[in-house]
Design a protein around this motif. Structure first.
Motif, PDB file in Angstrom:
ATOM      1  N   LEU B 104      -1.010   7.503  11.212  1.00  0.00           N
ATOM      2  CA  LEU B 104      -0.276   6.294  11.589  1.00  0.00           C
ATOM      3  C   LEU B 104      -1.154   5.068  11.379  1.00  0.00           C
ATOM      4  CD1 LEU B 104       1.451   7.040  15.024  1.00  0.00           C
ATOM      5  CD2 LEU B 104       2.384   7.290  12.706  1.00  0.00           C
ATOM      6  N   GLY B 105      -0.601   4.059  10.730  1.00  0.00           N
ATOM      7  CA  GLY B 105      -1.227   2.744  10.694  1.00  0.00           C
ATOM      8  C   GLY B 105      -0.446   1.853  11.650  1.00  0.00           C
ATOM      9  N   LEU B 106      -1.100   1.410  12.727  1.00  0.00           N
ATOM     10  CA  LEU B 106      -0.359   0.716  13.796  1.00  0.00           C
ATOM     11  C   LEU B 106      -0.719  -0.761  13.892  1.00  0.00           C
ATOM     12  CD1 LEU B 106      -0.469   3.285  16.748  1.00  0.00           C
ATOM     13  CD2 LEU B 106       1.263   3.009  14.958  1.00  0.00           C
ATOM     14  N   ARG B 107       0.323  -1.608  13.887  1.00  0.00           N
ATOM     15  CA  ARG B 107       0.139  -3.018  14.256  1.00  0.00           C
ATOM     16  C   ARG B 107      -0.199  -3.064  15.746  1.00  0.00           C
ATOM     17  NH1 ARG B 107       4.656  -5.477  14.762  1.00  0.00           N
ATOM     18  NH2 ARG B 107       6.208  -4.175  13.720  1.00  0.00           N
ATOM     19  N   GLU B 142      -2.276  -4.053   9.536  1.00  0.00           N
ATOM     20  CA  GLU B 142      -1.350  -5.182   9.686  1.00  0.00           C
ATOM     21  C   GLU B 142       0.075  -4.754   9.381  1.00  0.00           C
ATOM     22  OE1 GLU B 142      -2.494  -8.841   7.644  1.00  0.00           O
ATOM     23  OE2 GLU B 142      -4.580  -8.310   8.063  1.00  0.00           O
ATOM     24  N   THR B 143       0.215  -3.719   8.562  1.00  0.00           N
ATOM     25  CA  THR B 143       1.534  -3.179   8.228  1.00  0.00           C
ATOM     26  C   THR B 143       1.683  -1.808   8.878  1.00  0.00           C
ATOM     27  OG1 THR B 143       1.375  -4.281   6.082  1.00  0.00           O
ATOM     28  CG2 THR B 143       3.072  -2.582   6.303  1.00  0.00           C
ATOM     29  N   PHE B 144       2.762  -1.606   9.579  1.00  0.00           N
ATOM     30  CA  PHE B 144       3.028  -0.329  10.254  1.00  0.00           C
ATOM     31  C   PHE B 144       3.412   0.714   9.201  1.00  0.00           C
ATOM     32  CE2 PHE B 144       6.392   1.800  13.241  1.00  0.00           C
ATOM     33  CZ  PHE B 144       5.549   2.887  13.437  1.00  0.00           C
ATOM     34  N   PHE B 145       2.673   1.810   9.145  1.00  0.00           N
ATOM     35  CA  PHE B 145       3.044   2.886   8.233  1.00  0.00           C
ATOM     36  C   PHE B 145       2.848   4.259   8.869  1.00  0.00           C
ATOM     37  CE2 PHE B 145      -1.044   4.660   6.980  1.00  0.00           C
ATOM     38  CZ  PHE B 145      -1.945   3.628   7.111  1.00  0.00           C
ATOM     39  N   ILE B 146       3.588   5.218   8.328  1.00  0.00           N
ATOM     40  CA  ILE B 146       3.543   6.604   8.793  1.00  0.00           C
ATOM     41  C   ILE B 146       3.354   7.473   7.561  1.00  0.00           C
ATOM     42  CG2 ILE B 146       4.840   8.456   9.939  1.00  0.00           C
ATOM     43  CD1 ILE B 146       6.711   6.112  10.982  1.00  0.00           C
ATOM     44  N   SER B 147       2.323   8.291   7.565  1.00  0.00           N
ATOM     45  CA  SER B 147       2.103   9.196   6.427  1.00  0.00           C
ATOM     46  C   SER B 147       2.099  10.630   6.945  1.00  0.00           C
ATOM     47  CB  SER B 147       0.765   8.831   5.769  1.00  0.00           C
ATOM     48  OG  SER B 147       0.430   9.771   4.788  1.00  0.00           O
ATOM     49  N   VAL B 148       2.994  11.439   6.416  1.00  0.00           N
ATOM     50  CA  VAL B 148       3.127  12.825   6.868  1.00  0.00           C
ATOM     51  C   VAL B 148       2.713  13.762   5.741  1.00  0.00           C
ATOM     52  CG1 VAL B 148       4.736  14.622   7.623  1.00  0.00           C
ATOM     53  CG2 VAL B 148       5.041  12.262   8.412  1.00  0.00           C
ATOM     54  N   THR B 149       1.779  14.653   6.001  1.00  0.00           N
ATOM     55  CA  THR B 149       1.451  15.708   5.047  1.00  0.00           C
ATOM     56  C   THR B 149       1.906  17.025   5.654  1.00  0.00           C
ATOM     57  OG1 THR B 149      -0.445  14.480   4.220  1.00  0.00           O
ATOM     58  CG2 THR B 149      -0.385  16.828   3.719  1.00  0.00           C
ATOM     59  N   MET B 150       2.768  17.719   4.947  1.00  0.00           N
ATOM     60  CA  MET B 150       3.376  18.938   5.488  1.00  0.00           C
ATOM     61  C   MET B 150       3.043  20.132   4.601  1.00  0.00           C
ATOM     62  SD  MET B 150       5.572  20.170   7.869  1.00  0.00           S
ATOM     63  CE  MET B 150       6.846  19.027   8.438  1.00  0.00           C
ATOM     64  N   ASN B 151       2.533  21.172   5.219  1.00  0.00           N
ATOM     65  CA  ASN B 151       2.306  22.430   4.520  1.00  0.00           C
ATOM     66  C   ASN B 151       3.492  23.350   4.762  1.00  0.00           C
ATOM     67  OD1 ASN B 151      -0.755  22.843   3.493  1.00  0.00           O
ATOM     68  ND2 ASN B 151      -0.691  21.440   5.225  1.00  0.00           N
ATOM     69  N   GLY B 152       3.686  24.266   3.841  1.00  0.00           N
ATOM     70  CA  GLY B 152       4.727  25.266   4.015  1.00  0.00           C
ATOM     71  C   GLY B 152       4.325  26.521   3.290  1.00  0.00           C
TER      72      GLY B 152
END
Lengths: 346, 346
Positions: B104-107, B142-152
């Motif tokens: 998570l990149g949080l403002r 400064e910009t809110f972002f969400i990065s998800v890495t998913m294994n399967g």
């Protein structure tokens, strides 16, 4: 309450309380797929077993103007460092890097050549120190960010017990560190205060290089695990901060002998009054902090081609990390930020 | 040249040329750790084998004001959707989600409660549809972002050949889709143009719900793989865009029969003139696009508890994706953006 009003530790703590309960049934169904979760938090990387392999996974993000500044770093060094910091988390578990995925958030006004150089730096770091880039996502973002997720594993013939954990410090063990400390933080300090230093000096260049182009201790981590070391962590947030985390996880304390902390000659000469501060509270050296009994440490010092220094001893005093000066006195920082140290009586 | 002056496809192409050569020696050393890289690009997820397990990994980032808008979505829905989109990539490989890491990149001015709700949504999506959150990183941005890495992974008793790939379309095979198409894009259109619609209407609510709270076809993907389907992809960028990618990978073409595309009644009623446009060019339905021979498709329609529609046929005309209307005529969009379709003679 806003994000700015809460510590990262407290936020993560609250998140864990939400995630953990719902995880339990999920973990059961994942077992049927052949994977067993060993450790999900509280260390440099999460650990899971798949068939005969122990795997670890770590994720790190670098955000422009928070973690890096394009006025100081080249794109190639930035790519290199983004991989190094993830490799370092894998190394501190005694594992070797395997597969990496990269997510980039790109400002539209970034140069394409820069992005290609970024990947050149990433590829070089993988090539030299381990791991391979197998996927990713590129998105538009007003803020430039790089998010690296790195997998790693123990060689197949190793056992789960050979993974290095934060919570395995034992009272009486010797506390050790690879390489030297403080150079990266001093390099950053120079970059932030260019008027302080002559950039043509090779000593200044060396410190800046330590900050912009560090290395990761991948082969060292795996060797230490094989020699019987059980507890390790990489120093990314500074010796004091990271050691406190280890002690808290292990429910022990530690004494650090200030005069035994390894410092580069450049750092000592350029910062005769502040080198200890950089070494104790600086970060991003990506050296390994680990412990073991005398026999194991002696063996490690003989067999590894890397400088290993004993810088302290693990104690039974729970969470009590004490700095000890050359006269045997314990010292404490006078205030927040470790700007100075003051002798403490008794 | 700036990032804004180059297509994402072209940028990724140039990055691959840098990453691939250096990858080769790395992949050899990773083999010694017990992992074998099967596929690293050109699909929804990368594939690697570890001991007896076939694994896939995918990564997706959501950036504020690019991929989501906090005025429209709740934090809980945002968390839910960030997991769904990654699960969907795993599902389209015929695998089940295992381990996720979240960056998570949080403002600093985001509410803590919102972040906790975000994780509630993520946990719920994992709990209901698979996967478990095992790590992450939280950074300031400064910009809110969400990065998800998913294994399967595929279940242990499956073989590597049961993974579903983009490049397995075969001429003569039927082209199918789960669920209905276009609702998510229509929901987004309503959110962007609130004056167009009455938000109290249940039909409007349904379309918006399709956009903000979609589902992923995890069980369907695994079942299709078991039934013998070989080629699949999830529709995240729109039917036409994603089918073109599949055809390009498989070196085939396809005819889409417009009147066979499944559309929700709500979409048809609310957008009597535009529903086909939303269905063909809209994205984020997270339905599975797949192909198979008549026998397999008929079996899938009987055994899966999910609507499966045949919407076209794979042809040998390389990369030639044609839309065919109810009279049998091929139609083409008049201009960029698929705003309208025009009959094409012949």
């Amino acid at each position: 309450m806003l994000v700015s009003e809460i510590s990262e530790f407290e936020l993560i703590n609250r998140i864990q309380k939400i995630v953990s309960p719902q995880n339990e049934t999920s973990i059961e169904s994942i077992k049927k797929l052949g994977h067993d979760l060993v450790l999900s938090i509280d260390d440099d990387a999460a650990v899971f077993k798949s068939s005969h392999t122990s795997n670890v996974v770590t994720t790190d993000a670098l955000v422009e103007n928070v973690h890096f500044n394009l006025e100081w770093t080249t794109f190639q060094d930035l790519g290199w460092k983004s991989i190094i910091s993830s490799q370092s988390d894998i190394a501190s578990m005694g594992c070797k890097p395997t597969f990496a995925t990269i997510t980039l958030g790109l400002r539209p006004d970034l140069p394409v050549d820069g992005i290609l150089q970024l990947y050149q730096g990433m590829s070089k770091a993988c090539h030299e120190l381990g791991g391979t880039i197998i996927g990713g996502d590129i998105v538009a973002s007003e803020t430039f960010f790089i998010s690296v997720t790195m997998n790693g594993s123990l060689p197949i013939d190793h056992t789960e017990r050979q993974i290095l954990y934060r919570n395995k410090l034992l009272p009486g063990d010797l506390l050790c560190v690879t390489g030297t400390l403080g150079s990266s933080a001093a390099g950053l300090h120079i970059l932030k205060n260019p008027n302080l230093m002559d950039f043509n000096s090779s000593m200044v260049k060396n410190l800046i290089e330590s900050h912009l182009h560090p290395s990761s201790r991948v082969s060292e981590g795996a060797k230490l695990a094989k020699l019987g070391v059980k507890a390790a962590m990489d120093i990314s947030d500074g010796l004091m901060t990271d050691l406190k985390k280890m002690c808290s996880s292990s429910n022990v304390g530690a004494n650090i002998f200030l005069n035994q902390i390894p410092i580069s000659p450049d750092l000592k000469i350029l910062f005769p009054n502040d080198w200890i501060e950089f070494a104790v509270s600086g970060g991003e050296d990506y050296e390994l902090l680990f412990s073991g009994n005398e026999k194991i440490i002696s063996l490690a010092q003989k067999t590894l081609n890397t400088q290993i220094n004993i810088i302290g001893k693990i104690t039974s005093g729970k969470n009590n990390v004490t700095l000890v000066d050359s006269t045997g006195k314990s010292v404490v920082p006078t205030y927040n930020g470790w700007d100075h140290f003051k002798s403490q009586e008794g």
